[in-house]
Enzyme design. Sequence first.
Site, PDB file in Angstrom:
ATOM      1  N   ASN A  57       0.866  -1.178   0.000  1.00 16.38           N
ATOM      2  CA  ASN A  57       0.000   0.000   0.000  1.00 16.38           C
ATOM      3  C   ASN A  57       0.908   1.236   0.000  1.00 16.38           C
ATOM      4  O   ASN A  57       1.508   1.557   1.022  1.00 16.38           O
ATOM      5  CB  ASN A  57      -0.886  -0.028   1.258  1.00 16.38           C
ATOM      6  CG  ASN A  57      -1.918   1.080   1.244  1.00 16.38           C
ATOM      7  OD1 ASN A  57      -1.914   1.950   0.374  1.00 16.38           O
ATOM      8  ND2 ASN A  57      -2.803   1.053   2.222  1.00 16.38           N
ATOM      9  N   ARG A  84      -2.306  -2.230  -3.605  1.00 18.30           N
ATOM     10  CA  ARG A  84      -3.573  -1.572  -3.337  1.00 18.30           C
ATOM     11  C   ARG A  84      -3.616  -0.298  -4.175  1.00 18.30           C
ATOM     12  O   ARG A  84      -2.708   0.525  -4.118  1.00 18.30           O
ATOM     13  CB  ARG A  84      -3.666  -1.219  -1.852  1.00 18.30           C
ATOM     14  CG  ARG A  84      -4.965  -0.556  -1.543  1.00 18.30           C
ATOM     15  CD  ARG A  84      -5.050  -0.127  -0.112  1.00 18.30           C
ATOM     16  NE  ARG A  84      -6.355   0.504   0.079  1.00 18.30           N
ATOM     17  CZ  ARG A  84      -6.680   1.180   1.145  1.00 18.30           C
ATOM     18  NH1 ARG A  84      -5.825   1.324   2.124  1.00 18.30           N
ATOM     19  NH2 ARG A  84      -7.860   1.732   1.233  1.00 18.30           N
ATOM     20  N   HIS A 128     -13.167   1.475  -0.046  1.00 17.53           N
ATOM     21  CA  HIS A 128     -13.123   0.353   0.921  1.00 17.53           C
ATOM     22  C   HIS A 128     -13.630  -0.948   0.288  1.00 17.53           C
ATOM     23  O   HIS A 128     -14.018  -1.874   0.998  1.00 17.53           O
ATOM     24  CB  HIS A 128     -14.012   0.632   2.169  1.00 17.53           C
ATOM     25  CG  HIS A 128     -13.472   1.662   3.088  1.00 17.53           C
ATOM     26  ND1 HIS A 128     -14.297   2.462   3.847  1.00 17.53           N
ATOM     27  CD2 HIS A 128     -12.207   2.030   3.388  1.00 17.53           C
ATOM     28  CE1 HIS A 128     -13.569   3.296   4.575  1.00 17.53           C
ATOM     29  NE2 HIS A 128     -12.298   3.053   4.307  1.00 17.53           N
ATOM     30  N   ILE A 156     -16.227   0.728   9.917  1.00 14.12           N
ATOM     31  CA  ILE A 156     -16.039   1.979  10.669  1.00 14.12           C
ATOM     32  C   ILE A 156     -14.638   2.001  11.267  1.00 14.12           C
ATOM     33  O   ILE A 156     -14.353   1.325  12.270  1.00 14.12           O
ATOM     34  CB  ILE A 156     -17.073   2.136  11.813  1.00 14.12           C
ATOM     35  CG1 ILE A 156     -18.450   1.623  11.376  1.00 14.12           C
ATOM     36  CG2 ILE A 156     -17.175   3.600  12.244  1.00 14.12           C
ATOM     37  CD1 ILE A 156     -19.439   1.574  12.534  1.00 14.12           C
ATOM     38  N   ASN A 215     -10.972   4.873  10.924  1.00 15.37           N
ATOM     39  CA  ASN A 215     -10.733   6.309  10.786  1.00 15.37           C
ATOM     40  C   ASN A 215     -11.482   6.820   9.560  1.00 15.37           C
ATOM     41  O   ASN A 215     -12.133   7.845   9.589  1.00 15.37           O
ATOM     42  CB  ASN A 215      -9.228   6.545  10.699  1.00 15.37           C
ATOM     43  CG  ASN A 215      -8.917   8.002  10.811  1.00 15.37           C
ATOM     44  OD1 ASN A 215      -9.598   8.731  11.534  1.00 15.37           O
ATOM     45  ND2 ASN A 215      -7.933   8.446  10.058  1.00 15.37           N
ATOM     46  N   ARG A 275     -13.288  13.414   8.547  1.00 18.14           N
ATOM     47  CA  ARG A 275     -14.121  13.826   7.406  1.00 18.14           C
ATOM     48  C   ARG A 275     -15.558  14.089   7.867  1.00 18.14           C
ATOM     49  O   ARG A 275     -16.082  13.382   8.728  1.00 18.14           O
ATOM     50  CB  ARG A 275     -14.147  12.745   6.322  1.00 18.14           C
ATOM     51  CG  ARG A 275     -12.807  12.504   5.657  1.00 18.14           C
ATOM     52  CD  ARG A 275     -12.980  11.611   4.430  1.00 18.14           C
ATOM     53  NE  ARG A 275     -11.698  11.179   3.897  1.00 18.14           N
ATOM     54  CZ  ARG A 275     -11.274   9.921   3.923  1.00 18.14           C
ATOM     55  NH1 ARG A 275     -12.021   8.958   4.439  1.00 18.14           N
ATOM     56  NH2 ARG A 275     -10.107   9.611   3.421  1.00 18.14           N
ATOM     57  N   ASP A 332      -9.632  10.320  17.252  1.00 19.22           N
ATOM     58  CA  ASP A 332      -9.514   8.924  17.658  1.00 19.22           C
ATOM     59  C   ASP A 332     -10.695   8.521  18.531  1.00 19.22           C
ATOM     60  O   ASP A 332     -10.967   9.159  19.552  1.00 19.22           O
ATOM     61  CB  ASP A 332      -8.196   8.741  18.424  1.00 19.22           C
ATOM     62  CG  ASP A 332      -7.871   7.278  18.620  1.00 19.22           C
ATOM     63  OD1 ASP A 332      -8.681   6.556  19.228  1.00 19.22           O
ATOM     64  OD2 ASP A 332      -6.799   6.857  18.159  1.00 19.22           O
ATOM     65  N   ASN A 390     -13.689  -2.963  17.541  1.00 16.75           N
ATOM     66  CA  ASN A 390     -13.208  -2.767  18.922  1.00 16.75           C
ATOM     67  C   ASN A 390     -14.116  -2.003  19.870  1.00 16.75           C
ATOM     68  O   ASN A 390     -14.022  -2.187  21.076  1.00 16.75           O
ATOM     69  CB  ASN A 390     -11.858  -2.034  18.887  1.00 16.75           C
ATOM     70  CG  ASN A 390     -10.767  -2.892  18.296  1.00 16.75           C
ATOM     71  OD1 ASN A 390     -10.427  -3.924  18.855  1.00 16.75           O
ATOM     72  ND2 ASN A 390     -10.253  -2.487  17.155  1.00 16.75           N
ATOM     73  N   GLU A 416      -7.673  -6.543   4.609  1.00 16.07           N
ATOM     74  CA  GLU A 416      -7.492  -6.134   3.214  1.00 16.07           C
ATOM     75  C   GLU A 416      -6.257  -6.776   2.597  1.00 16.07           C
ATOM     76  O   GLU A 416      -6.252  -7.104   1.410  1.00 16.07           O
ATOM     77  CB  GLU A 416      -7.415  -4.604   3.124  1.00 16.07           C
ATOM     78  CG  GLU A 416      -8.775  -3.970   3.414  1.00 16.07           C
ATOM     79  CD  GLU A 416      -8.722  -2.469   3.645  1.00 16.07           C
ATOM     80  OE1 GLU A 416      -9.038  -1.739   2.710  1.00 16.07           O
ATOM     81  OE2 GLU A 416      -8.367  -2.049   4.757  1.00 16.07           O
TER      82      GLU A 416
HETATM   83  P1  AMP Z   1      -8.779   1.912  11.327  1.00 16.16           P
HETATM   84  O1  AMP Z   1      -8.803   3.121  10.434  1.00 16.16           O
HETATM   85  O2  AMP Z   1      -9.632   0.793  10.828  1.00 16.16           O
HETATM   86  O3  AMP Z   1      -7.399   1.483  11.714  1.00 16.16           O
HETATM   87  O4  AMP Z   1      -9.493   2.359  12.704  1.00 16.16           O
HETATM   88  C1  AMP Z   1      -8.970   3.377  13.518  1.00 16.16           C
HETATM   89  C2  AMP Z   1      -9.990   3.722  14.578  1.00 16.16           C
HETATM   90  O5  AMP Z   1     -10.274   2.567  15.383  1.00 16.16           O
HETATM   91  C3  AMP Z   1      -9.523   4.816  15.548  1.00 16.16           C
HETATM   92  O6  AMP Z   1     -10.557   5.778  15.730  1.00 16.16           O
HETATM   93  C4  AMP Z   1      -9.294   4.035  16.822  1.00 16.16           C
HETATM   94  O7  AMP Z   1      -9.510   4.831  17.949  1.00 16.16           O
HETATM   95  C5  AMP Z   1     -10.353   2.963  16.724  1.00 16.16           C
HETATM   96  N1  AMP Z   1     -10.116   1.909  17.716  1.00 16.16           N
HETATM   97  C6  AMP Z   1      -9.107   1.019  17.764  1.00 16.16           C
HETATM   98  N2  AMP Z   1      -9.204   0.288  18.910  1.00 16.16           N
HETATM   99  C7  AMP Z   1     -10.269   0.755  19.610  1.00 16.16           C
HETATM  100  C8  AMP Z   1     -10.895   0.446  20.859  1.00 16.16           C
HETATM  101  N3  AMP Z   1     -10.415  -0.499  21.637  1.00 16.16           N
HETATM  102  N4  AMP Z   1     -11.979   1.147  21.227  1.00 16.16           N
HETATM  103  C9  AMP Z   1     -12.454   2.123  20.452  1.00 16.16           C
HETATM  104  N5  AMP Z   1     -11.931   2.454  19.262  1.00 16.16           N
HETATM  105  C10 AMP Z   1     -10.854   1.790  18.845  1.00 16.16           C
END
Ligand code: AMP
Length: 394
Positions: free
Chosen positions: A8, A89, A178, A207, A209, A239, A281, A333, A382
């Site tokens: 990627n 990718r 995605h 869901i 970032n 976004r 986050d 998560n 992915e």
């Molecule tokens: P990604 O783009 O798929 O890597 O997802 C990133 C998002 O997942 C961020 O907002 C992280 O805060 C969230 N995330 C990862 N672990 C947790 C968790 N244990 N609780 C809440 N959000 C999480």
Amino acid sequence: MKKIMAVNAGSSSLKFQLLEMPSENMITSGIVERIGMSKSVFSIKVNGEKIEETLDIANHGDAVNLLLNKLIEHDIISSFDEIAGVGHRVVHGGDKISESVVIDEALIQYLEEIIDLAPLHLGPNLTGIKAFKEILPNVKHVGVFDTAFHQTMPEESFLYAVPYDWYTKYKVRKYGFHGTSHKFITQRYAEMMNKDIHDVNIVIAHIGNGASICAVKNGQSIDTSMGFTPLEGIPMGTRSGNIDPAVVEYMASVKHKPVKEIINQLNKKSGYLGLSDLSSDSRDLVSASKEGNHQAALAINVQAKRIADYIASYHNYVGGAEAIIFTAGIGENAKETRENIGSRLAAFGVEIDDKRNNCRGVEQLISTDHSKIKVYVIPTNEEVMIARDTLALL
Ligand code: AMP
């Protein structure tokens, strides 16, 4: 057994994973960051341990050379010939690419022609492809496109109600993103349920970032929330998701800023970050909202409401979804967010089971036995999808 590299490439970074196929075991993974800047960082996992080095890496070609030589240095491969294929990718395939394809000169030329559709991502993707192809000229390179899975959307889903020649002359339409993740989840769900993929009718909530919802009917994407760019749809980490486009001109005029700057704010300063004034986050927002931070709770709720709206609409569009799937960083998560969204779908008979929902990063049914629509967590992957498609084309 074949070793396949999933790559990627971004403007200043290059993420990679080496997988053993068809077992899908990850051999190693790593990332080169700050390419072209001083103090570039290379990190790689060796026997589960992360090894990090700071050095100067001038361009993507040097990054590729470095990472391949590091694989040899760390005894992960003994020669470049061990790599059977490289899956790249690629963010955008325009409206001509509906599946993964072997990268040849004609494809590179086509991607150069459509570069304006995603200049910030397609440019770096192409740079990565060219760098790898030069260093591994005898290996098959495969493009795996974020937009490809959504090429099955019907016109009524992908067309915007704007002058028709915006589409015919300028390619303005919904493409969706995605796709690699939504495809992986669709395949995995079919496998888990022991079903023919053509019998799968589900709604997927990816869901992370970045975030998008996908309506899957008969195993195919028939609608998705991201659009011409990834800005459309639900609010994300930074976004905005959907807004009235007239806001863009209005804010440009009151702030005396170019439209480009306002769009930049919608991409980089909005969503969780914009509404909470705190963080993009989800972990920060979940804990701040537990401590009573109103804006953090608001950011989570605005997103949860819009996600529930999309799921409700797509449930109808697929003719009654048999399952709703949560995936990606937040979907896998954040049990609080899943519960929040699930409770907004009570009118459809969705019931989240507290005990089952108390899970992280595992495949799990999280709805009660009475729930009218089943709800699952399925971790996405992915890289595995990229490696599968690459293997299939070797
Ligand atoms: P990604 O783009 O798929 O890597 O997802 C990133 C998002 O997942 C961020 O907002 C992280 O805060 C969230 N995330 C990862 N672990 C947790 C968790 N244990 N609780 C809440 N959000 C999480």
